[in-house]
Design an enzyme around this catalytic site. Structure first.
Site: not given
Length: 219
Positions: A11, A13-16, A27, A127
């Site tokens: 993924k 994302g905007a921040e990370a 894993k 969130d």
């Protein structure tokens, strides 16, 4: 388990960015806060370092409070990176949509209890959606992604947390969101106490009124 030769992007994302990786044969999830070119370099590094430290602290504090969160394997502050446990399971978002009525009720009551424990310790997730909850293979709910979290005693912060969850239920589980949220809040109240929970509920209502006012002004 097959060893991962290279991290796999899960993924962005905007921040990370989140990567499926390997940590000593296990894993793992590697979370990297990437530099933002629109910020001055020194400020950007300070922000990314602070958020990396803060998130790892919130994960630990939540675990101490009795909430299942991923184990932290490593925190690299200069690189704004956290390596943590990979939770085998399914997003609660996906599970709820295919669960029976009884299973939904059970999971929502458990969610309410977990959020109550968080807020009792003044930990705000930031969130709080069913996308950031993982139901593992043993039936435990893990809360993940505390990147926008904070410590706060304010009713407003707790109200915003639950308002986000309510909105997430409305948009993702719209056919039965009301029953789900009522179950969540009933269990939340048992943990936090009716008096404080009622004050949080009043904040949720206030936040919703503010939102409607803004929308009316726009129109």
């Amino acid at each position: 388990m097959d060893k991962l030769k290279q991290p796999v992007l899960l993924k962005k994302g905007a921040e990370a960015s989140l990567y499926l990786s390997n940590c000593h044969g296990r894993k793992a999830i590697t979370k990297i806060r990437t530099p933002k070119k629109y910020r001055p370099e020194i400020l950007d590094k300070q922000i990314r370092s602070y958020r990396t430290i803060h998130e790892s602290q919130l994960l630990h504090q939540s675990k101490v409070a009795g909430i299942a969160t991923p184990l932290i394997y490593m925190v690299n502050v200069p690189e704004a990176t956290i390596i943590m446990e990979y939770i085998e399971g399914i997003q609660v978002k996906q599970y709820i949509n295919r669960a029976s009525e009884a299973e939904r009720k059970k999971i929502c009551l458990e969610i309410g209890g977990l959020v109550g424990k968080l807020h009792k310790e003044n930990v705000i997730h930031g969130d709080l959606t069913t996308s950031n909850m993982i139901l593992d293979n043993q039936g435990r709910i893990f809360l993940v992604d505390f990147g926008l979290g904070e410590k706060s005693v304010e009713l407003e912060a707790k109200g915003v947390d639950l308002h986000l969850l309510k909105r997430a239920l409305q948009s993702t589980h719209f056919t039965f969101w009301e029953t789900c949220f009522n179950d969540v809040f009933a269990s939340y109240s048992l943990v936090l106490g009716d008096k404080l929970a009622e004050k949080v509920y009043e904040k949720i209502s206030e936040i919703e009124r503010r939102g409607r006012y803004v929308e009316e002004r726009k129109q």
